[in-house]
Design a protein around this motif. Structure first.
Motif, PDB file in Angstrom:
ATOM      1  N   ARG A  19       0.837  -1.206   0.000  1.00 54.48           N
ATOM      2  CA  ARG A  19       0.000   0.000   0.000  1.00 54.48           C
ATOM      3  C   ARG A  19       0.869   1.253   0.000  1.00 54.48           C
ATOM      4  NH1 ARG A  19      -1.210   3.027   4.268  1.00 54.48           N
ATOM      5  NH2 ARG A  19      -3.016   4.394   4.191  1.00 54.48           N
ATOM      6  N   ALA A  20       2.032   1.171   0.672  1.00 53.82           N
ATOM      7  CA  ALA A  20       2.970   2.295   0.740  1.00 53.82           C
ATOM      8  C   ALA A  20       3.904   2.346  -0.467  1.00 53.82           C
ATOM      9  CB  ALA A  20       3.792   2.202   2.025  1.00 53.82           C
ATOM     10  N   HIS A  21       3.723   1.414  -1.411  1.00 55.77           N
ATOM     11  CA  HIS A  21       4.549   1.349  -2.621  1.00 55.77           C
ATOM     12  C   HIS A  21       6.026   1.169  -2.286  1.00 55.77           C
ATOM     13  CE1 HIS A  21       1.029   2.579  -4.915  1.00 55.77           C
ATOM     14  NE2 HIS A  21       0.871   3.549  -4.045  1.00 55.77           N
ATOM     15  N   LEU A  22       6.301   0.295  -1.314  1.00 59.18           N
ATOM     16  CA  LEU A  22       7.679   0.026  -0.911  1.00 59.18           C
ATOM     17  C   LEU A  22       8.040  -1.415  -1.244  1.00 59.18           C
ATOM     18  CD1 LEU A  22       7.765   1.620   2.662  1.00 59.18           C
ATOM     19  CD2 LEU A  22       8.715   2.570   0.564  1.00 59.18           C
ATOM     20  N   THR A  23       9.293  -1.620  -1.582  1.00 60.40           N
ATOM     21  CA  THR A  23       9.812  -2.971  -1.718  1.00 60.40           C
ATOM     22  C   THR A  23      10.211  -3.466  -0.330  1.00 60.40           C
ATOM     23  OG1 THR A  23      12.103  -2.244  -1.979  1.00 60.40           O
ATOM     24  CG2 THR A  23      10.755  -2.422  -4.010  1.00 60.40           C
ATOM     25  N   GLN A  24      10.476  -4.752  -0.232  1.00 55.65           N
ATOM     26  CA  GLN A  24      10.972  -5.278   1.048  1.00 55.65           C
ATOM     27  C   GLN A  24      12.278  -4.593   1.430  1.00 55.65           C
ATOM     28  OE1 GLN A  24      11.303  -9.547   0.799  1.00 55.65           O
ATOM     29  NE2 GLN A  24       9.123  -9.862   1.214  1.00 55.65           N
ATOM     30  N   ALA A  25      13.130  -4.360   0.455  1.00 50.08           N
ATOM     31  CA  ALA A  25      14.421  -3.716   0.725  1.00 50.08           C
ATOM     32  C   ALA A  25      14.225  -2.288   1.240  1.00 50.08           C
ATOM     33  CB  ALA A  25      15.285  -3.719  -0.529  1.00 50.08           C
ATOM     34  N   GLN A  26      13.291  -1.555   0.655  1.00 48.61           N
ATOM     35  CA  GLN A  26      13.045  -0.184   1.099  1.00 48.61           C
ATOM     36  C   GLN A  26      12.491  -0.156   2.520  1.00 48.61           C
ATOM     37  OE1 GLN A  26      10.544   0.761  -2.255  1.00 48.61           O
ATOM     38  NE2 GLN A  26      12.098   2.101  -3.161  1.00 48.61           N
ATOM     39  N   LEU A  27      11.566  -1.069   2.826  1.00 49.43           N
ATOM     40  CA  LEU A  27      11.029  -1.132   4.187  1.00 49.43           C
ATOM     41  C   LEU A  27      12.129  -1.524   5.158  1.00 49.43           C
ATOM     42  CD1 LEU A  27       8.780  -0.979   6.249  1.00 49.43           C
ATOM     43  CD2 LEU A  27       8.111  -3.311   5.595  1.00 49.43           C
ATOM     44  N   ALA A  28      12.940  -2.489   4.780  1.00 49.87           N
ATOM     45  CA  ALA A  28      14.040  -2.918   5.638  1.00 49.87           C
ATOM     46  C   ALA A  28      14.973  -1.756   5.953  1.00 49.87           C
ATOM     47  CB  ALA A  28      14.818  -4.049   4.968  1.00 49.87           C
ATOM     48  N   GLU A  29      15.260  -0.938   4.957  1.00 53.07           N
ATOM     49  CA  GLU A  29      16.134   0.217   5.173  1.00 53.07           C
ATOM     50  C   GLU A  29      15.500   1.199   6.164  1.00 53.07           C
ATOM     51  OE1 GLU A  29      17.800   3.865   2.489  1.00 53.07           O
ATOM     52  OE2 GLU A  29      17.963   1.860   1.629  1.00 53.07           O
ATOM     53  N   ARG A  30      14.193   1.420   6.052  1.00 49.47           N
ATOM     54  CA  ARG A  30      13.507   2.337   6.967  1.00 49.47           C
ATOM     55  C   ARG A  30      13.493   1.812   8.394  1.00 49.47           C
ATOM     56  NH1 ARG A  30       8.802   5.676   4.253  1.00 49.47           N
ATOM     57  NH2 ARG A  30       9.746   5.992   2.226  1.00 49.47           N
ATOM     58  N   VAL A  31      13.371   0.494   8.537  1.00 45.92           N
ATOM     59  CA  VAL A  31      13.303  -0.118   9.869  1.00 45.92           C
ATOM     60  C   VAL A  31      14.704  -0.446  10.390  1.00 45.92           C
ATOM     61  CG1 VAL A  31      12.290  -2.031  11.204  1.00 45.92           C
ATOM     62  CG2 VAL A  31      11.012  -1.043   9.320  1.00 45.92           C
ATOM     63  N   GLN A  32      15.685  -0.366   9.534  1.00 45.91           N
ATOM     64  CA  GLN A  32      17.082  -0.655   9.834  1.00 45.91           C
ATOM     65  C   GLN A  32      17.282  -2.121  10.205  1.00 45.91           C
ATOM     66  OE1 GLN A  32      18.236   2.372  12.669  1.00 45.91           O
ATOM     67  NE2 GLN A  32      18.474   3.880  11.053  1.00 45.91           N
ATOM     68  N   ILE A  33      16.684  -2.978   9.380  1.00 47.49           N
ATOM     69  CA  ILE A  33      16.905  -4.410   9.474  1.00 47.49           C
ATOM     70  C   ILE A  33      17.185  -4.918   8.061  1.00 47.49           C
ATOM     71  CG2 ILE A  33      15.509  -4.730  11.547  1.00 47.49           C
ATOM     72  CD1 ILE A  33      13.232  -5.760   9.813  1.00 47.49           C
ATOM     73  N   SER A  34      17.487  -6.186   7.938  1.00 42.41           N
ATOM     74  CA  SER A  34      17.818  -6.730   6.620  1.00 42.41           C
ATOM     75  C   SER A  34      16.558  -7.043   5.816  1.00 42.41           C
ATOM     76  CB  SER A  34      18.658  -7.990   6.771  1.00 42.41           C
ATOM     77  OG  SER A  34      17.869  -9.039   7.322  1.00 42.41           O
ATOM     78  N   GLN A  35      16.713  -7.067   4.489  1.00 36.97           N
ATOM     79  CA  GLN A  35      15.600  -7.450   3.626  1.00 36.97           C
ATOM     80  C   GLN A  35      15.170  -8.888   3.899  1.00 36.97           C
ATOM     81  OE1 GLN A  35      15.876  -9.692   0.681  1.00 36.97           O
ATOM     82  NE2 GLN A  35      13.654  -9.633   0.726  1.00 36.97           N
ATOM     83  N   PRO A  36      16.118  -9.829   4.123  1.00 35.46           N
ATOM     84  CA  PRO A  36      15.667 -11.185   4.442  1.00 35.46           C
ATOM     85  C   PRO A  36      14.806 -11.253   5.708  1.00 35.46           C
ATOM     86  CG  PRO A  36      17.949 -11.237   3.725  1.00 35.46           C
ATOM     87  CD  PRO A  36      17.572  -9.788   3.890  1.00 35.46           C
TER      88      PRO A  36
END
Length: 119
Positions: A19-36
């Motif tokens: 809904r926020a138009h984010l990839t897993q990698a982009q969300l991971a960067e915002r939360v400061q965790i890894s994409q996996p």
């Protein structure tokens, strides 16, 4: 999306991220965790970081954790990401590896676009 399709934390994280138009990698960067780790959360094998994920997505932590109540306060995300935020994240990612001079040229091109009359 029907309520039953958002029964799990994993379903709600995936739904809110898309809904926020984010990839897993982009969300991971915002939360400061890894994409996996985001992948594990979305697959249901991990349930940590719900509060941080909710903040990064601009949604209510209670909704993310339980599915109860509204997804966002007053029906509108307050400080959450917008489509513009997602586009800026994409631009920042695309600019990695460029020189400072190249980034300045891109910034100048953006300024020129803003100054140009819209059609």
């Amino acid at each position: 999306m029907a309520k039953r399709e958002l029964e799990t934390l994993a379903d709600r994280v995936r739904f809110a991220r898309k809904r926020a138009h984010l990839t897993q990698a982009q969300l991971a960067e915002r939360v400061q965790i890894s994409q996996p780790m985001i992948g594990k959360i979305e697959s249901g094998s991990e349930t940590s970081r719900a509060v941080e994920i909710a903040a990064a997505l601009g949604i209510r932590p209670q909704w993310l954790a339980t599915g109860e109540g509204p997804m966002v306060e007053n029906g509108l995300p307050s400080d959450g990401p917008t489509e513009l935020d997602a586009a800026l994240d994409q631009l920042r990612f695309a600019a990695r590896g460029l020189t400072i001079e190249q980034v300045k040229q891109i910034a100048a091109a953006i300024e020129a676009l803003r100054a140009a009359p819209t059609v």
